[in-house]
Design an enzyme around this catalytic site. Structure first.
Site, mmCIF file in Angstrom:
data_model
loop_
_atom_site.group_PDB
_atom_site.id
_atom_site.type_symbol
_atom_site.label_atom_id
_atom_site.label_comp_id
_atom_site.label_asym_id
_atom_site.label_seq_id
_atom_site.Cartn_x
_atom_site.Cartn_y
_atom_site.Cartn_z
ATOM 1 N N TYR A 37 -66.887 -30.750 26.050
ATOM 2 C CA TYR A 37 -66.743 -29.289 25.981
ATOM 3 C C TYR A 37 -67.615 -28.660 27.062
ATOM 4 C CZ TYR A 37 -65.579 -24.822 23.898
ATOM 5 O OH TYR A 37 -65.103 -23.562 23.690
ATOM 6 N N LYS A 92 -41.824 -36.347 10.542
ATOM 7 C CA LYS A 92 -41.282 -36.659 11.864
ATOM 8 C C LYS A 92 -42.407 -37.074 12.809
ATOM 9 C CE LYS A 92 -37.373 -36.793 14.140
ATOM 10 N NZ LYS A 92 -36.275 -35.853 14.184
ATOM 11 N N ASP A 135 -33.994 -29.648 12.188
ATOM 12 C CA ASP A 135 -33.540 -28.975 10.962
ATOM 13 C C ASP A 135 -33.322 -27.480 11.161
ATOM 14 O OD1 ASP A 135 -33.620 -31.421 9.797
ATOM 15 O OD2 ASP A 135 -35.406 -31.077 8.598
ATOM 16 N N GLY A 194 -19.770 -29.911 12.024
ATOM 17 C CA GLY A 194 -21.046 -29.269 12.270
ATOM 18 C C GLY A 194 -21.719 -29.795 13.526
ATOM 19 N N ALA A 195 -23.014 -29.529 13.634
ATOM 20 C CA ALA A 195 -23.756 -29.882 14.848
ATOM 21 C C ALA A 195 -23.701 -31.374 15.135
ATOM 22 C CB ALA A 195 -25.206 -29.419 14.709
ATOM 23 N N ALA A 196 -23.953 -32.207 14.117
ATOM 24 C CA ALA A 196 -23.970 -33.648 14.338
ATOM 25 C C ALA A 196 -22.589 -34.164 14.724
ATOM 26 C CB ALA A 196 -24.475 -34.367 13.091
ATOM 27 N N ASN A 287 -25.370 -38.194 3.567
ATOM 28 C CA ASN A 287 -26.510 -38.614 2.754
ATOM 29 C C ASN A 287 -26.750 -37.619 1.622
ATOM 30 O OD1 ASN A 287 -27.861 -41.052 3.281
ATOM 31 N ND2 ASN A 287 -28.600 -40.279 5.243
#
Length: 751
Positions: A37, A92, A135, A194-196, A287
């Site tokens: 520092y 994650k 998400d 959808g997105a996937a 899922n």
């Protein structure tokens, strides 16, 4: 078992959550703090102010990813908000660190407005080397990612879109190969828009599937041009609207080659699977309940159904953890400005190739009875396979460089080795030896040649270019096992029972005729005991190295090599050494397998052996002879032995390494004790070669360090033999066999 209760307890244990910040530099002294520092920190600040790119050199930016979410589409929980999404984002971060050694700050933004969300994330560019969006609900996620990629000069990647695309794309490549189909002829049907689903469809086109061969269906039926014109479709899915009559999913699946489910459970029946083309490919990835169950899909037809799901309890789990850690690893290490299509394709192709390779024993053990051999039940690697890191990240890095988005070049071979080192010190040390072995491969004879592990190890030795392996055993049995394992490997096999080895029997008789062995007994030993056969083979120069012991107790496997090969010239004793590797340290422990109660002369010779072994690993030896006494503090016969051995070594002008003792174990390995209390010691740092006063102590300590201290063990490495011979432990895995072979090959190169 109540999973919810267990999960709550898991997360609330002190410290709460799953992540913490750890320092990476010393902070023990006033000087350390002044460098970390004020005032020292001003120096890197000034450098970065002059050149922003130097942030990669002086800060953690180059290994730091922001996992960013607003909690609008969390797993199967839906729009639960930013705060409630934090456990997922922490999770994650755990995956990034566990699988690719990437640090993470999770950032939960309580913001649903696209403009504001983009401004917030873009403003954090100085902090991170990359951004993982997570998400975020569709269709907003498409626009957010697109705008951030345009604004930011670091990789931005929405894993919910692209992760599933990459992993399922790898599975598709291998499923097509197994079924004999071709990408340009595939007819693919999607359940979900959808997105996937949209990202998967676009990615499959990048892999070579014709755009017009893809049909997409959502809850209202097939996406048609009529629905698009009526404004009934998500604009990002509109490119996949077909000029066909509207219809249901069932009609779309008739004669389709591939079904891709990214929707909800239970929407596909067995009849719908029966209506598909021959040898259908079914990726039911909803899922927790897939569009059709694994067992139901497999039982729907008599031909081959290649089935993948998003579940871990069935083969072929499409798991995003196989993608994002390694994509970011390659992107960060090349300082890429983005993760582009070329990098994603490279990741999918590398994953597909890895599934065709022999699977390590540690992965087989982790997954129990699941089949782990390339075929319909194994088309993508498992997440716990450590090779994913150093197979995928280099492919991504190479694609980044080739496509022009890398800001720094890496040597791919050196890069691969650095990635292996991230998996542990033992891999780093073994890479040194493997590289040496590859410079001059040797002929390696393998006892227990019919054993599956030996055959797999032989295949790996040949593939890695370190050896010409020779399996000792029944040729027909070896060939049958090789075929069963699916190995692309044509091993050399020597069968002791084929009657063509009278010369070996003559040599064994000559060596042992005055030790009670008759000519007839010599013939029987050569024909029926592979350990004698292999020992004579090496002694006669027909092989450079001999490995055995996989199916025998250590003492019985050691006896034939000692009787036939014997010790090296000017050597009276052999010893067993374990190399133990910790996060930032390596030590060699001797003797742990051979000498019960060595004398001072034996201890001195064992020390010479272990020092020579350390140098094979490019480690400059500092040897400590251990005791319960420190430099004469206890005067007993037990402490006198190591003290006398040190005197023998100090009086020997040929000893060119640091050695001292007798000393206690903590004195040997703690730098401060040597410096502060025993400044007269010959060691200028902590010992890396520990010589134990007897076999009991050596064996106990190495096992405790391995089991409780978290050390990785390589060994036992047999030192002091006239020719390179090593005795495996019963139950050793393929990695252990290859590692010991590498050590022996380097030893053979030096002989």
């Amino acid at each position: 078992m109540d999973v919810d209760e267990d999960a709550l307890e898991y997360h609330e244990q002190e410290p709460a959550g799953k992540l913490e910040i750890a320092t990476t530099k010393p902070t023990n002294t006033q000087r350390d703090l002044s460098l970390a520092y004020s005032p020292g920190v001003a120096a890197p600040c000034r450098r970065i102010a002059e050149n922003e790119n130097e942030a990669y050199q002086y800060t953690a930016k180059g290994n730091l990813v922001g996992v960013v979410s607003n909690g609008s589409a969390v797993l199967g929980l839906g729009d639960i908000g930013a705060q409630a999404s934090k456990p997922v984002m922490e999770g994650k971060g755990v995956l990034f660190k566990r699988f690719a050694d990437i640090d993470v700050f999770d950032v939960e933004l309580d913001e649903s407005d696209i403009d504001a969300f983009v401004r917030c994330v873009a403003a954090m560019e100085p902090t991170f080397g990359g951004i993982n969006l997570e998400d975020i609900a569709a269709p907003e996620c498409f626009e957010i990612e697109t705008r951030l990629r345009e604004k930011m000069d670091i990789p931005v990647f929405h894993d919910d879109q692209h992760g599933t695309a990459i992993i399922s794309g790898a599975a598709l490549l291998n499923a097509v190969e197994i079924t004999g189909k071709t990408l340009d002829d595939l007819r693919i049907v999607f359940s979900g828009a959808g997105a996937a689903a949209v990202s998967c469809a676009k990615f499959y086109v990048s892999l070579g599937v014709p755009h017009e061969n893809i049909v997409m269906s959502d809850i209202d039926g097939i996406l048609s041009e009529e629905r698009a014109q009526a404004g009934d479709l998500n604009p990002h899915a509109e490119p996949f609207a077909r000029g066909v009559e509207g219809g249901e999913l069932a009609s779309a699946m008739e004669d389709a080659d591939v079904f891709v489910g990214l929707s909800v459970g239970g929407v596909v029946s067995q009849d719908m699977v029966r209506s598909m083309a021959d040898d259908p490919i079914v990726f039911a990835m909803a899922n927790p309940d897939p569009e059709i169950g694994y067992v139901e899909a497999k039982n729907a037809r008599e031909d081959t159904v290649i089935m993948a799901t998003g579940r871990s309890d069935y083969p072929n789990m499409v798991n995003n953890v196989l993608g994002f850690p390694f994509l970011f690893r390659g992107a960060l290490d090349t300082r890429a400005t983005e993760i582009n299509e070329e990098m994603k394709v490279a990741a999918a192709e590398a994953l597909a190739d890895l599934a065709k390779k022999d699977v390590p024993d540690q992965v087989r053990d982790a997954y129990g009875d699941q089949p782990l051999q390339f075929g319909p039940e194994y088309i993508i690697p498992k997440p716990l396979d450590p090779r994913v890191l150093f197979e995928i990240a280099p492919a991504v890095a190479e694609a980044a460089m080739d496509s022009g988005v890398a800001r720094t070049e890496v040597d791919l071979e050196e890069y691969r080795e650095s990635l292996e080192a991230r998996l542990g010190k033992s891999r780093e040390m073994m890479r040194i030896v493997l590289n040496k072995a590859q410079t001059e491969p040797k002929r390696v004879a393998l006892g227990d040649g019919e054993d599956e592990k030996m055959i797999r190890a032989a295949a790996q030795m040949e593939e890695q270019g370190i050896a010409d392996p020779v399996l000792i055993g029944d040729e027909r049995q070896v060939e049958a096992t090789t075929i069963d394992l699916g190995l692309d490997f044509d091993p050399e096999v020597v069968d002791p029972e084929d009657g063509g080895h009278d010369g070996y029997a003559d040599r064994l008789y000559d060596l042992r005729k005055r030790k009670g062995v008759t000519r007839r007994e010599a013939t029987e030993l050569v024909q029926h005991d592979p350990d004698y056969f292999g020992s004579v083979m090496v002694e006669q120069g027909d092989a450079d190295v001999f490995l055995t012991g996989l199916a025998h107790h250590y003492p019985s496997a050691l006896r034939p090599p000692l009787e036939v090969v014997g010790t090296a010239p000017d050597t009276d004793y052999v010893a067993g050494v374990y190399m133990l590797t910790f996060k930032n340290r390596v030590i060699f422990c001797a003797d742990a397998t051979v000498n019960l109660d060595p004398s001072a002369d034996e201890l001195a010779e064992i020390t010479r052996h272990v020092a020579a072994l350390a140098r094979r690993f490019d480690v400059e030896p500092r040897a400590a002879l251990l005791s319960y006494s420190d430099f004469g503090s206890v005067q007993t016969a037990g402490s006198a032995k190591p003290r006398e051995a040190v005197s023998i070594l100090h009086d020997d002008p040929t000893v060119e390494f640091q050695v001292d003792g007798e000393m206690q174990a903590d004195t040997a390995v703690v730098d401060g004790i040597l410096d502060d209390t025993y400044g007269f010691s010959e060691l200028d740092g902590p010992a890396n070669c520990l010589v134990f006063p007897n076999l009991e102590a050596g064996n106990i300590v190495y096992k405790l360090l391995q089991r409780l201290g978290g050390a990785d063990a390589v060994g036992p490495i047999l030192v002091g033999m006239d020719d390179p011979v090593h005795i495996l432990q019963r139950g050793d895995d393929v990695k252990d066999i290859v590692n010991l072979a590498s050590v022996a090959i380097v030893e053979a190169q030096e002989n």
